[in-house]
Scaffold this motif. Structure first.
Motif, PDB file in Angstrom:
ATOM      1  N   LYS A  47       0.825  -1.199   0.000  1.00 52.56           N
ATOM      2  CA  LYS A  47       0.000   0.000   0.000  1.00 52.56           C
ATOM      3  C   LYS A  47       0.869   1.263   0.000  1.00 52.56           C
ATOM      4  O   LYS A  47       0.599   2.231  -0.737  1.00 52.56           O
ATOM      5  CB  LYS A  47      -0.918  -0.003   1.219  1.00 52.56           C
ATOM      6  N   ILE A  48       1.878   1.254   0.796  1.00 54.91           N
ATOM      7  CA  ILE A  48       2.771   2.417   0.844  1.00 54.91           C
ATOM      8  C   ILE A  48       3.472   2.609  -0.497  1.00 54.91           C
ATOM      9  O   ILE A  48       3.596   3.732  -1.005  1.00 54.91           O
ATOM     10  CB  ILE A  48       3.792   2.250   1.979  1.00 54.91           C
ATOM     11  N   GLY A  49       3.929   1.488  -1.106  1.00 50.14           N
ATOM     12  CA  GLY A  49       4.584   1.585  -2.406  1.00 50.14           C
ATOM     13  C   GLY A  49       3.652   2.110  -3.487  1.00 50.14           C
ATOM     14  O   GLY A  49       4.046   2.933  -4.318  1.00 50.14           O
ATOM     15  N   ALA A  50       2.374   1.650  -3.493  1.00 50.99           N
ATOM     16  CA  ALA A  50       1.419   2.132  -4.489  1.00 50.99           C
ATOM     17  C   ALA A  50       1.126   3.615  -4.301  1.00 50.99           C
ATOM     18  O   ALA A  50       1.028   4.376  -5.270  1.00 50.99           O
ATOM     19  CB  ALA A  50       0.123   1.317  -4.387  1.00 50.99           C
ATOM     20  N   SER A  51       0.996   4.039  -3.051  1.00 48.07           N
ATOM     21  CA  SER A  51       0.742   5.458  -2.790  1.00 48.07           C
ATOM     22  C   SER A  51       1.906   6.328  -3.246  1.00 48.07           C
ATOM     23  O   SER A  51       1.712   7.372  -3.883  1.00 48.07           O
ATOM     24  CB  SER A  51       0.488   5.655  -1.293  1.00 48.07           C
ATOM     25  N   VAL A  52       3.122   5.886  -2.948  1.00 51.00           N
ATOM     26  CA  VAL A  52       4.298   6.652  -3.378  1.00 51.00           C
ATOM     27  C   VAL A  52       4.390   6.692  -4.888  1.00 51.00           C
ATOM     28  O   VAL A  52       4.697   7.743  -5.497  1.00 51.00           O
ATOM     29  CB  VAL A  52       5.565   6.048  -2.755  1.00 51.00           C
ATOM     30  N   ASN A  53       4.106   5.573  -5.562  1.00 46.39           N
ATOM     31  CA  ASN A  53       4.165   5.519  -7.020  1.00 46.39           C
ATOM     32  C   ASN A  53       3.128   6.447  -7.645  1.00 46.39           C
ATOM     33  O   ASN A  53       3.405   7.151  -8.629  1.00 46.39           O
ATOM     34  CB  ASN A  53       3.953   4.080  -7.482  1.00 46.39           C
ATOM     35  N   ARG A  54       1.913   6.465  -7.089  1.00 48.87           N
ATOM     36  CA  ARG A  54       0.861   7.325  -7.622  1.00 48.87           C
ATOM     37  C   ARG A  54       1.226   8.800  -7.457  1.00 48.87           C
ATOM     38  O   ARG A  54       1.029   9.610  -8.368  1.00 48.87           O
ATOM     39  CB  ARG A  54      -0.451   7.028  -6.901  1.00 48.87           C
ATOM     40  N   ARG A  55       1.767   9.152  -6.335  1.00 51.63           N
ATOM     41  CA  ARG A  55       2.156  10.541  -6.110  1.00 51.63           C
ATOM     42  C   ARG A  55       3.295  10.949  -7.038  1.00 51.63           C
ATOM     43  O   ARG A  55       3.321  12.090  -7.538  1.00 51.63           O
ATOM     44  CB  ARG A  55       2.569  10.734  -4.646  1.00 51.63           C
ATOM     45  N   ASN A  56       4.211  10.019  -7.288  1.00 51.49           N
ATOM     46  CA  ASN A  56       5.293  10.340  -8.224  1.00 51.49           C
ATOM     47  C   ASN A  56       4.770  10.559  -9.629  1.00 51.49           C
ATOM     48  O   ASN A  56       5.245  11.439 -10.359  1.00 51.49           O
ATOM     49  CB  ASN A  56       6.336   9.221  -8.204  1.00 51.49           C
ATOM     50  N   LYS A  57       3.782   9.758 -10.036  1.00 50.96           N
ATOM     51  CA  LYS A  57       3.189   9.948 -11.367  1.00 50.96           C
ATOM     52  C   LYS A  57       2.484  11.299 -11.460  1.00 50.96           C
ATOM     53  O   LYS A  57       2.586  12.003 -12.473  1.00 50.96           O
ATOM     54  CB  LYS A  57       2.203   8.821 -11.655  1.00 50.96           C
ATOM     55  N   GLU A  58       1.748  11.677 -10.437  1.00 55.58           N
ATOM     56  CA  GLU A  58       1.047  12.959 -10.467  1.00 55.58           C
ATOM     57  C   GLU A  58       2.030  14.119 -10.515  1.00 55.58           C
ATOM     58  O   GLU A  58       1.803  15.105 -11.219  1.00 55.58           O
ATOM     59  CB  GLU A  58       0.147  13.065  -9.238  1.00 55.58           C
ATOM     60  N   ARG A  59       3.119  14.004  -9.780  1.00 55.46           N
ATOM     61  CA  ARG A  59       4.098  15.082  -9.818  1.00 55.46           C
ATOM     62  C   ARG A  59       4.781  15.153 -11.175  1.00 55.46           C
ATOM     63  O   ARG A  59       5.135  16.239 -11.647  1.00 55.46           O
ATOM     64  CB  ARG A  59       5.140  14.868  -8.714  1.00 55.46           C
ATOM     65  N   SER A  60       5.026  13.970 -11.816  1.00 58.39           N
ATOM     66  CA  SER A  60       5.655  13.983 -13.138  1.00 58.39           C
ATOM     67  C   SER A  60       4.765  14.639 -14.182  1.00 58.39           C
ATOM     68  O   SER A  60       5.248  15.188 -15.175  1.00 58.39           O
ATOM     69  CB  SER A  60       5.998  12.552 -13.554  1.00 58.39           C
ATOM     70  N   HIS A  61       3.433  14.603 -14.018  1.00 61.98           N
ATOM     71  CA  HIS A  61       2.496  15.258 -14.928  1.00 61.98           C
ATOM     72  C   HIS A  61       2.148  16.669 -14.470  1.00 61.98           C
ATOM     73  O   HIS A  61       1.237  17.305 -15.028  1.00 61.98           O
ATOM     74  CB  HIS A  61       1.203  14.439 -15.057  1.00 61.98           C
ATOM     75  N   GLY A  62       2.851  17.164 -13.465  1.00 68.25           N
ATOM     76  CA  GLY A  62       2.603  18.510 -13.000  1.00 68.25           C
ATOM     77  C   GLY A  62       1.355  18.669 -12.184  1.00 68.25           C
ATOM     78  O   GLY A  62       0.784  19.768 -12.120  1.00 68.25           O
ATOM     79  N   ILE A  63       0.885  17.609 -11.569  1.00 70.28           N
ATOM     80  CA  ILE A  63      -0.335  17.646 -10.776  1.00 70.28           C
ATOM     81  C   ILE A  63       0.041  17.535  -9.314  1.00 70.28           C
ATOM     82  O   ILE A  63       0.761  16.621  -8.905  1.00 70.28           O
ATOM     83  CB  ILE A  63      -1.296  16.503 -11.168  1.00 70.28           C
ATOM     84  N   ASP A  64      -0.442  18.476  -8.551  1.00 65.96           N
ATOM     85  CA  ASP A  64      -0.232  18.431  -7.107  1.00 65.96           C
ATOM     86  C   ASP A  64      -1.318  17.563  -6.487  1.00 65.96           C
ATOM     87  O   ASP A  64      -2.506  17.825  -6.688  1.00 65.96           O
ATOM     88  CB  ASP A  64      -0.282  19.834  -6.528  1.00 65.96           C
ATOM     89  N   PRO A  65      -0.971  16.500  -5.737  1.00 64.86           N
ATOM     90  CA  PRO A  65      -1.996  15.631  -5.146  1.00 64.86           C
ATOM     91  C   PRO A  65      -2.966  16.388  -4.260  1.00 64.86           C
ATOM     92  O   PRO A  65      -4.156  16.102  -4.246  1.00 64.86           O
ATOM     93  CB  PRO A  65      -1.174  14.610  -4.356  1.00 64.86           C
ATOM     94  N   SER A  66      -2.471  17.386  -3.515  1.00 63.04           N
ATOM     95  CA  SER A  66      -3.375  18.140  -2.638  1.00 63.04           C
ATOM     96  C   SER A  66      -4.363  18.968  -3.452  1.00 63.04           C
ATOM     97  O   SER A  66      -5.557  19.036  -3.143  1.00 63.04           O
ATOM     98  CB  SER A  66      -2.559  19.035  -1.713  1.00 63.04           C
TER      99      SER A  66
END
Length: 323
Positions: A242-261
């Motif tokens: 779960k922690i790995g999936a969350s970190v991976n998803r946040r990295n993808k959003e940051r790579s597309h210029g999307i802030d998770p918050s």
């Protein structure tokens, strides 16, 4: 007024005196500490007549003396003396330079009383005499301080030992009561280079065996421990995934210029719903379906009706030329 300046050696002399005094104090402290440590050396077990017991490093049966380090620190004994004569306290000096003369904490070492010191460090220059009392003493490096002593009775039979009941325990009032004769029968084992008290059983194990004769309790306990460990391992792997999936998803959003918050505030889902992926897949399918199915191969199809302006009828000379 004239002032004369000169470099006097007094400060340097004082410094040398201080260093000398410090060195002397350190040597004295080390000597005292070593002497105090050697006070914990004990004669622990002795066999006067050895016909069929333990053998030495030459495969021979000889009388032996077991020493025990009763302290909880390594003990160097290369400066002590072993003797069987009260008038000759320096009969056998334990030689220097042997690493085996340092006894580990609460451990034993054997000296062979065979009268042949040329055979090695642990072969003394004296022998024990059967049929009479044998006094054995250990003296400190000064040859005056008696560390430990014992009087072996003359009634000792062959292959029997005279041992302390408890390793290293010495009675101040009457030390003879701390010793006993051992012939190997019952619980009176002969234990060269080993503890004088050997525990045959474990009280906790015996109590458990009495309460659980068939072993069902032990089986249930073992299975519970195993399954608990497996469950804990599964929970750990689940949490890590779960922690790995969350970190991976946040990295993808940051790579597309999307802030998770910001995505959460705008009402954007935190994870892909699958609609975007399905649309991309259909677009790729439609695109690839109109082209060749082969990769790295170019297909050229022949036109069914070839057309050339030279074959057109308007260019034929079937009409009468006009003048």
């Amino acid at each position: 007024m004239v002032t004369f300046l000169c470099n006097t050696p007094f400060p340097r002399v004082k410094m040398k005196k201080k260093l000398t005094l410090l060195l002397v104090a350190m040597v004295a402290f080390a000597t005292v500490a070593s002497a105090q440590g050697r006070r914990g050396l004990r004669i622990n077990e002795v066999m006067v007549v050895n016909d069929s017991s333990v053998v030495d490093d030459y495969g021979r049966h000889s009388a032996w003396i077991e020493l025990f380090n009763s302290t909880y620190a390594p003990l160097e004994i290369s400066s002590v003396y072993l003797t069987v004569n009260r008038d000759s306290t320096k009969m056998y000096p334990v030689p220097l330079g042997d690493v085996n003369t340092e006894i580990p904490p609460r451990q034993h070492v054997i000296f062979w009383a065979d009268g042949e010191p040329s055979k090695g460090t642990f072969h003394t220059s004296f022998k024990l005499t059967p049929g009479q009392d044998n006094w054995i003493g250990i003296y400190d490096a000064d040859g005056l301080t008696l560390i430990d002593e014992v009087l072996i009775p003359a009634s000792m039979l062959p292959n029997t030992s005279y041992a302390r009941k408890i390793d290293g325990v010495k009675y101040d009032e009457n030390d003879a009561e701390a010793w006993e004769v051992r012939d190997g029968s019952g619980n009176k084992y002969i234990t060269p280079s080993s503890n004088n008290i050997i525990k045959d059983t474990n009280n906790k194990v015996e109590m458990f065996s009495q309460q659980d004769e068939d072993g069902f309790g032990m089986t249930i306990m073992a299975m519970a421990i195993v399954f608990s460990a497996l469950l804990l391992l599964c929970l750990c792997f689940y949490a890590i995934s779960k922690i790995g999936a969350s970190v991976n998803r946040r990295n993808k959003e940051r790579s597309h210029g999307i802030d998770p918050s910001e995505a959460a505030v705008a009402g954007r889902p935190e994870h892909d719903t699958g609609e975007e992926i399905a649309a991309i897949v259909m677009a790729l399918h439609e695109h690839l379906d109109t082209h060749d199915q082969e990769s790295t191969i170019l297909t050229i199809n022949k036109v069914k009706r070839a057309y050339s302006p030279w074959s057109s009828k308007i260019y034929s000379l079937r009409e009468t030329p006009r003048h």
